[in-house]
Design a protein around this motif. Structure first.
Motif, PDB file in Angstrom:
ATOM      1  N   ILE A 166       0.839  -1.204   0.000  1.00 20.85           N
ATOM      2  CA  ILE A 166       0.000   0.000   0.000  1.00 20.85           C
ATOM      3  C   ILE A 166       0.871   1.250   0.000  1.00 20.85           C
ATOM      4  O   ILE A 166       0.629   2.199  -0.757  1.00 20.85           O
ATOM      5  CB  ILE A 166      -0.959  -0.012   1.210  1.00 20.85           C
ATOM      6  CG1 ILE A 166      -1.991  -1.130   1.041  1.00 20.85           C
ATOM      7  CG2 ILE A 166      -1.648   1.332   1.386  1.00 20.85           C
ATOM      8  CD1 ILE A 166      -2.783  -1.445   2.296  1.00 20.85           C
ATOM      9  N   ALA A 167       1.903   1.269   0.845  1.00 20.88           N
ATOM     10  CA  ALA A 167       2.789   2.431   0.926  1.00 20.88           C
ATOM     11  C   ALA A 167       3.574   2.629  -0.372  1.00 20.88           C
ATOM     12  O   ALA A 167       3.716   3.759  -0.850  1.00 20.88           O
ATOM     13  CB  ALA A 167       3.748   2.280   2.109  1.00 20.88           C
ATOM     14  N   LEU A 168       4.083   1.550  -0.948  1.00 19.64           N
ATOM     15  CA  LEU A 168       4.815   1.666  -2.213  1.00 19.64           C
ATOM     16  C   LEU A 168       3.925   2.204  -3.328  1.00 19.64           C
ATOM     17  O   LEU A 168       4.358   3.029  -4.133  1.00 19.64           O
ATOM     18  CB  LEU A 168       5.407   0.322  -2.619  1.00 19.64           C
ATOM     19  CG  LEU A 168       6.639  -0.124  -1.851  1.00 19.64           C
ATOM     20  CD1 LEU A 168       7.025  -1.542  -2.249  1.00 19.64           C
ATOM     21  CD2 LEU A 168       7.798   0.835  -2.080  1.00 19.64           C
ATOM     22  N   ASN A 169       2.695   1.756  -3.357  1.00 15.28           N
ATOM     23  CA  ASN A 169       1.761   2.254  -4.367  1.00 15.28           C
ATOM     24  C   ASN A 169       1.490   3.748  -4.170  1.00 15.28           C
ATOM     25  O   ASN A 169       1.431   4.509  -5.139  1.00 15.28           O
ATOM     26  CB  ASN A 169       0.462   1.459  -4.322  1.00 15.28           C
ATOM     27  CG  ASN A 169      -0.407   1.725  -5.518  1.00 15.28           C
ATOM     28  OD1 ASN A 169       0.044   1.632  -6.650  1.00 15.28           O
ATOM     29  ND2 ASN A 169      -1.655   2.062  -5.262  1.00 15.28           N
ATOM     30  N   ALA A 170       1.341   4.173  -2.932  1.00 15.67           N
ATOM     31  CA  ALA A 170       1.113   5.595  -2.653  1.00 15.67           C
ATOM     32  C   ALA A 170       2.337   6.421  -3.033  1.00 15.67           C
ATOM     33  O   ALA A 170       2.213   7.494  -3.637  1.00 15.67           O
ATOM     34  CB  ALA A 170       0.771   5.797  -1.176  1.00 15.67           C
ATOM     35  N   LEU A 171       3.522   5.919  -2.692  1.00 13.25           N
ATOM     36  CA  LEU A 171       4.749   6.651  -3.019  1.00 13.25           C
ATOM     37  C   LEU A 171       4.992   6.721  -4.523  1.00 13.25           C
ATOM     38  O   LEU A 171       5.571   7.688  -5.016  1.00 13.25           O
ATOM     39  CB  LEU A 171       5.938   6.015  -2.311  1.00 13.25           C
ATOM     40  CG  LEU A 171       5.949   6.159  -0.792  1.00 13.25           C
ATOM     41  CD1 LEU A 171       7.090   5.351  -0.192  1.00 13.25           C
ATOM     42  CD2 LEU A 171       6.042   7.620  -0.388  1.00 13.25           C
ATOM     43  N   ARG A 172       4.539   5.704  -5.220  1.00 14.92           N
ATOM     44  CA  ARG A 172       4.701   5.678  -6.685  1.00 14.92           C
ATOM     45  C   ARG A 172       4.038   6.887  -7.343  1.00 14.92           C
ATOM     46  O   ARG A 172       4.533   7.412  -8.339  1.00 14.92           O
ATOM     47  CB  ARG A 172       4.082   4.378  -7.190  1.00 14.92           C
ATOM     48  CG  ARG A 172       4.057   4.208  -8.649  1.00 14.92           C
ATOM     49  CD  ARG A 172       3.484   2.830  -8.964  1.00 14.92           C
ATOM     50  NE  ARG A 172       2.782   2.865 -10.221  1.00 14.92           N
ATOM     51  CZ  ARG A 172       1.924   1.969 -10.617  1.00 14.92           C
ATOM     52  NH1 ARG A 172       1.639   0.952  -9.829  1.00 14.92           N
ATOM     53  NH2 ARG A 172       1.345   2.050 -11.781  1.00 14.92           N
ATOM     54  N   TYR A 173       2.917   7.338  -6.818  1.00 15.94           N
ATOM     55  CA  TYR A 173       2.168   8.444  -7.401  1.00 15.94           C
ATOM     56  C   TYR A 173       2.367   9.768  -6.673  1.00 15.94           C
ATOM     57  O   TYR A 173       1.817  10.791  -7.085  1.00 15.94           O
ATOM     58  CB  TYR A 173       0.673   8.113  -7.423  1.00 15.94           C
ATOM     59  CG  TYR A 173       0.346   6.951  -8.318  1.00 15.94           C
ATOM     60  CD1 TYR A 173       0.375   7.088  -9.697  1.00 15.94           C
ATOM     61  CD2 TYR A 173       0.018   5.711  -7.786  1.00 15.94           C
ATOM     62  CE1 TYR A 173       0.086   6.018 -10.532  1.00 15.94           C
ATOM     63  CE2 TYR A 173      -0.280   4.636  -8.604  1.00 15.94           C
ATOM     64  CZ  TYR A 173      -0.240   4.799  -9.980  1.00 15.94           C
ATOM     65  OH  TYR A 173      -0.527   3.728 -10.787  1.00 15.94           O
TER      66      TYR A 173
ATOM     67  N   GLY B 267      -5.141  20.301  -9.115  1.00 17.25           N
ATOM     68  CA  GLY B 267      -6.019  19.333  -9.766  1.00 17.25           C
ATOM     69  C   GLY B 267      -5.929  17.927  -9.209  1.00 17.25           C
ATOM     70  O   GLY B 267      -6.797  17.098  -9.480  1.00 17.25           O
ATOM     71  N   THR B 268      -4.914  17.638  -8.438  1.00 21.22           N
ATOM     72  CA  THR B 268      -4.732  16.275  -7.925  1.00 21.22           C
ATOM     73  C   THR B 268      -4.900  16.188  -6.409  1.00 21.22           C
ATOM     74  O   THR B 268      -4.453  15.231  -5.795  1.00 21.22           O
ATOM     75  CB  THR B 268      -3.329  15.760  -8.308  1.00 21.22           C
ATOM     76  OG1 THR B 268      -2.359  16.667  -7.811  1.00 21.22           O
ATOM     77  CG2 THR B 268      -3.191  15.593  -9.806  1.00 21.22           C
ATOM     78  N   TRP B 269      -5.555  17.155  -5.828  1.00 16.50           N
ATOM     79  CA  TRP B 269      -5.692  17.183  -4.363  1.00 16.50           C
ATOM     80  C   TRP B 269      -6.385  15.919  -3.830  1.00 16.50           C
ATOM     81  O   TRP B 269      -6.029  15.411  -2.773  1.00 16.50           O
ATOM     82  CB  TRP B 269      -6.423  18.439  -3.890  1.00 16.50           C
ATOM     83  CG  TRP B 269      -7.863  18.490  -4.290  1.00 16.50           C
ATOM     84  CD1 TRP B 269      -8.391  19.053  -5.411  1.00 16.50           C
ATOM     85  CD2 TRP B 269      -8.972  17.917  -3.587  1.00 16.50           C
ATOM     86  NE1 TRP B 269      -9.745  18.859  -5.448  1.00 16.50           N
ATOM     87  CE2 TRP B 269     -10.136  18.169  -4.338  1.00 16.50           C
ATOM     88  CE3 TRP B 269      -9.087  17.203  -2.398  1.00 16.50           C
ATOM     89  CZ2 TRP B 269     -11.399  17.745  -3.940  1.00 16.50           C
ATOM     90  CZ3 TRP B 269     -10.354  16.779  -1.994  1.00 16.50           C
ATOM     91  CH2 TRP B 269     -11.487  17.062  -2.771  1.00 16.50           C
ATOM     92  N   LEU B 270      -7.380  15.406  -4.582  1.00 14.02           N
ATOM     93  CA  LEU B 270      -8.088  14.212  -4.125  1.00 14.02           C
ATOM     94  C   LEU B 270      -7.144  13.011  -4.083  1.00 14.02           C
ATOM     95  O   LEU B 270      -7.126  12.248  -3.112  1.00 14.02           O
ATOM     96  CB  LEU B 270      -9.274  13.907  -5.045  1.00 14.02           C
ATOM     97  CG  LEU B 270     -10.114  12.691  -4.684  1.00 14.02           C
ATOM     98  CD1 LEU B 270     -10.796  12.896  -3.333  1.00 14.02           C
ATOM     99  CD2 LEU B 270     -11.156  12.434  -5.753  1.00 14.02           C
ATOM    100  N   TYR B 271      -6.307  12.873  -5.118  1.00 14.44           N
ATOM    101  CA  TYR B 271      -5.368  11.753  -5.163  1.00 14.44           C
ATOM    102  C   TYR B 271      -4.250  11.913  -4.132  1.00 14.44           C
ATOM    103  O   TYR B 271      -3.776  10.927  -3.572  1.00 14.44           O
ATOM    104  CB  TYR B 271      -4.779  11.612  -6.569  1.00 14.44           C
ATOM    105  CG  TYR B 271      -5.831  11.284  -7.592  1.00 14.44           C
ATOM    106  CD1 TYR B 271      -6.481  10.055  -7.564  1.00 14.44           C
ATOM    107  CD2 TYR B 271      -6.191  12.198  -8.572  1.00 14.44           C
ATOM    108  CE1 TYR B 271      -7.462   9.740  -8.496  1.00 14.44           C
ATOM    109  CE2 TYR B 271      -7.161  11.893  -9.507  1.00 14.44           C
ATOM    110  CZ  TYR B 271      -7.793  10.669  -9.468  1.00 14.44           C
ATOM    111  OH  TYR B 271      -8.759  10.362 -10.382  1.00 14.44           O
ATOM    112  N   LEU B 272      -3.844  13.152  -3.877  1.00 17.13           N
ATOM    113  CA  LEU B 272      -2.836  13.392  -2.840  1.00 17.13           C
ATOM    114  C   LEU B 272      -3.391  13.031  -1.466  1.00 17.13           C
ATOM    115  O   LEU B 272      -2.712  12.386  -0.658  1.00 17.13           O
ATOM    116  CB  LEU B 272      -2.366  14.845  -2.872  1.00 17.13           C
ATOM    117  CG  LEU B 272      -1.277  15.222  -1.878  1.00 17.13           C
ATOM    118  CD1 LEU B 272      -0.017  14.401  -2.113  1.00 17.13           C
ATOM    119  CD2 LEU B 272      -0.955  16.710  -1.988  1.00 17.13           C
ATOM    120  N   THR B 273      -4.636  13.394  -1.218  1.00 14.26           N
ATOM    121  CA  THR B 273      -5.290  13.036   0.044  1.00 14.26           C
ATOM    122  C   THR B 273      -5.389  11.516   0.175  1.00 14.26           C
ATOM    123  O   THR B 273      -5.127  10.954   1.245  1.00 14.26           O
ATOM    124  CB  THR B 273      -6.696  13.668   0.114  1.00 14.26           C
ATOM    125  OG1 THR B 273      -6.574  15.079  -0.030  1.00 14.26           O
ATOM    126  CG2 THR B 273      -7.391  13.338   1.421  1.00 14.26           C
TER     127      THR B 273
END
Length: 107
Positions: free
Chosen positions: A58-65, A75-81
């Motif tokens: 999960i953490a690696l996937n979050a760090l990937r983006y 424009g990416t605030w939702l994905y950053l959250t």
């Protein structure tokens, strides 16, 4: 042990709900495979280190983006959250004694 099960239920609901939202926002149905597999392996409790592996994925996937989500603001605030919440979920899976107790005990 019951508290660990409740925490895992919450984590599972979060992982599946966020992926359904991502599908609504344009991700393909194939993106649902990853969170479904994590949820299945968490509930099977086959290995006591499963929460650590799930947290790492999960953490690696979050760090990937992460970088793209930061540079794409606002424009990416939702994905950053979502990424920040993913890191929090990974931390919960690693640090929660209730979750560890749930995996150490076999019914």
């Amino acid at each position: 042990m019951e508290q660990g099960k409740k925490l895992l239920t919450g984590v599972s609901i979060y992982l599946l709900a966020k992926q359904v939202l991502n599908i609504i926002l344009g991700a393909g149905l194939g993106s649902l495979i990853f969170p479904v597999l994590i949820v299945i392996f968490l509930y099977l409790r086959l290995w006591k280190y499963t929460p650590y592996v799930a947290a790492g994925l999960i953490a690696l996937n979050a760090l990937r983006y992460l970088w793209g989500n930061i540079t794409g603001l606002p424009g990416t605030w939702l994905y950053l959250t979502e990424g920040i919440l993913d890191i929090g979920v990974a931390g919960l899976l690693i640090r929660s004694q209730d979750i560890q107790n749930y995996f150490d005990y076999r019914e």
